[in-house]
Design a protein around this motif. Sequence first.
Motif, short mmCIF file in Angstrom:
data_model
loop_
_atom_site.label_atom_id
_atom_site.label_comp_id
_atom_site.label_asym_id
_atom_site.label_seq_id
_atom_site.Cartn_x
_atom_site.Cartn_y
_atom_site.Cartn_z
N VAL A 154 0.84 -1.19 0.00
CA VAL A 154 0.00 0.00 0.00
C VAL A 154 0.88 1.24 0.00
O VAL A 154 1.96 1.25 0.59
N VAL A 155 0.41 2.27 -0.69
CA VAL A 155 1.05 3.58 -0.65
C VAL A 155 0.12 4.49 0.14
O VAL A 155 -1.08 4.59 -0.17
N LEU A 156 0.67 5.14 1.15
CA LEU A 156 -0.09 6.06 1.98
C LEU A 156 0.39 7.48 1.72
O LEU A 156 1.60 7.71 1.55
N ALA A 157 -0.52 8.43 1.71
CA ALA A 157 -0.18 9.84 1.61
C ALA A 157 -0.58 10.49 2.93
O ALA A 157 -1.71 10.29 3.40
N GLY A 158 0.35 11.24 3.53
CA GLY A 158 0.02 11.83 4.82
C GLY A 158 1.11 12.72 5.36
O GLY A 158 1.90 13.30 4.61
N LEU A 159 1.15 12.81 6.68
CA LEU A 159 2.12 13.63 7.39
C LEU A 159 2.97 12.75 8.29
O LEU A 159 2.45 11.84 8.94
N GLN A 160 4.25 13.05 8.36
CA GLN A 160 5.16 12.32 9.26
C GLN A 160 5.85 13.34 10.15
O GLN A 160 6.37 14.35 9.67
N ARG A 161 5.84 13.05 11.46
CA ARG A 161 6.48 13.94 12.43
C ARG A 161 7.22 13.11 13.46
O ARG A 161 6.86 11.97 13.75
N SER A 162 8.24 13.73 14.04
CA SER A 162 8.99 13.11 15.14
C SER A 162 8.40 13.56 16.46
O SER A 162 8.01 14.73 16.61
N HIS A 163 8.35 12.65 17.41
CA HIS A 163 7.82 12.93 18.74
C HIS A 163 8.83 12.46 19.79
O HIS A 163 9.36 11.36 19.68
N ARG A 164 9.07 13.29 20.78
CA ARG A 164 10.00 12.93 21.86
C ARG A 164 9.35 11.91 22.78
O ARG A 164 8.19 12.05 23.15
N VAL A 165 10.12 10.90 23.19
CA VAL A 165 9.57 9.86 24.05
C VAL A 165 9.69 10.18 25.53
O VAL A 165 9.10 9.51 26.37
#
Length: 168
Positions: free
Chosen positions: A16-27
């Motif tokens: 599958v190809v997804l279109a969206g947003l990717q962000r980093s989050h601090r753990v």
Amino acid sequence: MGISFAPPRLEPFGPVVLAGLQRSHRVDRDRKEIGLDISAQWHALAAVAGSLPVLPPRLGYGVALHTPEGANRFDYFCGFPVDGLIYVPAELVALALPRLTVAVFEHHEHVSLLHSTTELIFATVLPMAEIEPADEDTCPAAFIQRYTERFDPATGLGGVEVLVPVKV
């Protein structure tokens, strides 16, 4: 109220190809703060995804990408399936997931408790079922959240599954 699971079912998934947003989050932050950030990420996606040519049925996917051991951040992608890379608008990014075998777990609690469900799956359920998660060489996703058409974003309830790519 405890989280309980039916035995996981194994099923094929993708490609599958997804279109969206990717962000980093601090753990190293409070889980509630991380949850609010991820919710804001979904709201930002909703603001730009109105004209996205999403494949029916309209499923949303949240993808936690593999994180290197000891990292203080994790990458989270939220998006919708599209027919291919050419259908990803410039303001969004693409995530291509290969054909996988996934263990599927239904999440019946509020969406804010997904972190507890995921932790329980990896710490207890998968080891008890003798199922080994796939590594990042096989799949970029550590786990996938699938939001079905039954999911109600207003209440945060219904229609959520956790898919864990597994070794076969």
